[in-house]
Design an enzyme around this catalytic site. Structure first.
Site, PDB file in Angstrom:
ATOM      1  N   ASP A  97      77.113  32.364  47.538  1.00  0.00           N
ATOM      2  CA  ASP A  97      76.505  30.730  47.662  1.00  0.00           C
ATOM      3  C   ASP A  97      76.123  31.960  49.607  1.00  0.00           C
ATOM      4  O   ASP A  97      74.465  31.681  49.962  1.00  0.00           O
ATOM      5  CB  ASP A  97      77.140  29.998  47.790  1.00  0.00           C
ATOM      6  CG  ASP A  97      77.756  29.483  48.837  1.00  0.00           C
ATOM      7  OD1 ASP A  97      78.225  30.407  49.590  1.00  0.00           O
ATOM      8  OD2 ASP A  97      77.655  28.144  49.242  1.00  0.00           O
ATOM      9  N   SER A  98      76.603  33.195  49.208  1.00  0.00           N
ATOM     10  CA  SER A  98      76.066  33.488  50.740  1.00  0.00           C
ATOM     11  C   SER A  98      73.993  34.389  50.537  1.00  0.00           C
ATOM     12  O   SER A  98      73.840  35.125  51.840  1.00  0.00           O
ATOM     13  CB  SER A  98      77.270  34.995  51.039  1.00  0.00           C
ATOM     14  OG  SER A  98      77.170  36.198  49.292  1.00  0.00           O
ATOM     15  N   ASP A 136      79.281  30.617  42.420  1.00  0.00           N
ATOM     16  CA  ASP A 136      79.885  30.122  43.371  1.00  0.00           C
ATOM     17  C   ASP A 136      79.094  28.349  43.500  1.00  0.00           C
ATOM     18  O   ASP A 136      77.881  28.730  42.797  1.00  0.00           O
ATOM     19  CB  ASP A 136      79.604  30.196  44.804  1.00  0.00           C
ATOM     20  CG  ASP A 136      80.416  30.752  45.840  1.00  0.00           C
ATOM     21  OD1 ASP A 136      80.931  29.590  45.913  1.00  0.00           O
ATOM     22  OD2 ASP A 136      80.121  31.227  47.141  1.00  0.00           O
ATOM     23  N   LYS A 166      83.251  28.670  41.650  1.00  0.00           N
ATOM     24  CA  LYS A 166      83.970  28.489  42.959  1.00  0.00           C
ATOM     25  C   LYS A 166      83.959  27.394  44.018  1.00  0.00           C
ATOM     26  O   LYS A 166      82.764  27.065  43.621  1.00  0.00           O
ATOM     27  CB  LYS A 166      84.429  30.334  43.780  1.00  0.00           C
ATOM     28  CG  LYS A 166      84.537  29.948  45.238  1.00  0.00           C
ATOM     29  CD  LYS A 166      84.773  31.615  46.081  1.00  0.00           C
ATOM     30  CE  LYS A 166      83.289  31.492  46.179  1.00  0.00           C
ATOM     31  NZ  LYS A 166      83.614  30.652  47.775  1.00  0.00           N
ATOM     32  N   GLU A 168      84.745  25.383  47.273  1.00  0.00           N
ATOM     33  CA  GLU A 168      85.637  25.252  49.180  1.00  0.00           C
ATOM     34  C   GLU A 168      86.189  24.042  48.902  1.00  0.00           C
ATOM     35  O   GLU A 168      85.476  23.409  48.971  1.00  0.00           O
ATOM     36  CB  GLU A 168      84.264  24.706  49.939  1.00  0.00           C
ATOM     37  CG  GLU A 168      83.695  26.885  49.743  1.00  0.00           C
ATOM     38  CD  GLU A 168      82.738  26.758  51.067  1.00  0.00           C
ATOM     39  OE1 GLU A 168      82.863  25.997  51.787  1.00  0.00           O
ATOM     40  OE2 GLU A 168      82.115  28.242  51.045  1.00  0.00           O
ATOM     41  N   GLU A 235      89.562  32.700  53.155  1.00  0.00           N
ATOM     42  CA  GLU A 235      88.684  33.465  54.817  1.00  0.00           C
ATOM     43  C   GLU A 235      88.861  32.973  55.724  1.00  0.00           C
ATOM     44  O   GLU A 235      89.691  32.526  56.446  1.00  0.00           O
ATOM     45  CB  GLU A 235      87.159  33.207  54.075  1.00  0.00           C
ATOM     46  CG  GLU A 235      86.318  33.539  55.216  1.00  0.00           C
ATOM     47  CD  GLU A 235      84.426  32.992  55.201  1.00  0.00           C
ATOM     48  OE1 GLU A 235      84.349  32.920  53.595  1.00  0.00           O
ATOM     49  OE2 GLU A 235      84.077  33.588  56.035  1.00  0.00           O
TER      50      GLU A 235
HETATM   51  O1  KIV Z   1      79.422  33.493  49.000  1.00  0.00           O
HETATM   52  C1  KIV Z   1      80.217  34.294  49.982  1.00  0.00           C
HETATM   53  O2  KIV Z   1      79.826  35.135  48.856  1.00  0.00           O
HETATM   54  C2  KIV Z   1      81.695  33.389  49.662  1.00  0.00           C
HETATM   55  C3  KIV Z   1      82.460  35.027  49.469  1.00  0.00           C
HETATM   56  C4  KIV Z   1      82.276  35.290  50.692  1.00  0.00           C
HETATM   57  C5  KIV Z   1      84.284  35.008  48.891  1.00  0.00           C
HETATM   58  O3  KIV Z   1      82.185  33.040  49.585  1.00  0.00           O
END
Ligand code: KIV
Length: 335
Positions: A97-98, A136, A166, A168, A235
């Site tokens: 989600d970055s 994510d 993924k 969190e 992280e």
């Molecule tokens: O959103 C993302 O890119 C991440 C990674 C940095 C692990 O969560």
């Protein structure tokens, strides 16, 4: 201790203000060099070398982990970045989600919707043939209940064409992760600094710096493992803590800002390519200055256009037969 201003411009940060820190085989595509490319958008597969690499699965990742071979993961957000990560031999690709910040310019990751993520996930799946693909789950799409998480994760798999999701969280997400893995959805956990909750963590702070914090972190990682996650991202955690967690877990750990003791490493693609003109977080290494190379290329193009040195007639243009040329000029004489 919170990130210093330098560290605060973290992996996802593209703006000067404080922002957050920061794995179905496809057909082999071939490209014929004998056919002239007339399209102004030639496929970036053009220079791809077909390889005999096998599709990476969770089985492959477990094998690497058992052998003690570090697992590679990069984020990708679109067709070309997925294609290049795949071509470079990345074992896993994360549509993190970055992307909210580094690809869409949002001020934080919590703004992105599941539909936006799915759009990018599909593009990544079209560019990737070998890497194991993880999507994510964005903020607000899985926290309410296990059933909300199953609905979102199912869309991520079916519509986004990802192979795993993924999410969190640690102990508090154990039931949710269990519900997902029970119905056959593969989950990558994420503990330590969980950027979706940066506000409640008091900012973008290194996690597990106190003995009590580090013990909580181990409990979180064990809960994620217990719930059936196939691996867990750690992280922004002191190296010693991440190394101890890795020794105690029976699933791979993927570190970002967690030192070299993890079972694998992940970086945000745009950060390690130096795309943005900003200071990187301490844990990020810039492997290429793609931002600078790109700006230099754009500038050179601009200058050549201004000086009419591009395009070059003999090189970049399409010829017309002399006879047709004469006929054409004659035909338009009186128009
Ligand atoms: O959103 C993302 O890119 C991440 C990674 C940095 C692990 O969560």
């Amino acid at each position: 201790m919170s990130f210093s201003p330098r560290l605060a411009i973290a992996t996802h940060c593209v703006k000067p203000r404080l922002a957050r820190c920061r794995l179905s085989p496809q057909p082999l595509r071939t490209f014929s060099t004998t056919t002239p490319q007339l399209s102004s958008h030639p496929s970036p597969t053009a220079s791809a070398t077909p390889s005999s690499r096998k599709k990476v699965t969770i089985g492959t990742l477990n094998k690497l982990w058992r052998q003690g071979t570090p697992i590679t993961m990069l984020t990708a957000y679109d067709y070309p970045s997925a294609l290049l990560a795949d071509r470079a031999g990345m074992e896993t690709v994360l549509v993190g989600d970055s992307l909210a910040m580094v690809a869409l310019g949002y001020e934080n990751t919590n703004r992105i919707t599941l539909d936006e993520m799915l759009h990018h996930c599909r593009a990544v799946s079209r560019g990737s043939r070998h890497a194991f693909l993880i999507g994510d789950l964005p903020f607000g799409t899985y926290e309410t209940s296990p059933s909300q998480a199953i609905t979102s994760a199912t869309r991520m798999i079916r519509e986004g064409r990802m192979e795993a999701v993924k999410l969190e969280g640690g102990t508090e997400m154990q039931d949710t992760i269990s519900s997902l893995t029970r119905v056959g959805i593969s989950v990558l956990g994420h503990v330590g600094l969980t950027p979706q909750r940066a506000t409640s963590l008091g900012g973008f702070r290194v996690q597990g710096k106190t003995a009590a914090g580090a013990v909580r972190l181990l409990k979180d990682a064990l809960a994620v493992q217990e719930a059936g996650a196939f691996a867990v991202v750690i992280e922004a955690v002191p190296e010693l803590v991440a190394t101890e967690l890795t020794k105690r877990l029976k699933i791979p750990t993927i570190g970002i800002g967690a030192g070299s003791g993890c079972s694998g490493q992940v970086l945000v693609g745009m950060d390690m390519l130096g795309v943005y003109d900003k200071l990187q977080p301490k844990f990020c290494k810039t492997y290429a200055e793609v931002g600078k190379i790109t700006v230099d290329a754009y500038r050179a193009f601009g200058e050549e256009v201004k000086h009419r040195t591009f395009p070059v007639s003999e090189v970049h243009t399409y010829p017309m037969g002399k006879e047709e040329e004469a006929k054409f000029l004659e035909a338009i004489k009186n128009l």
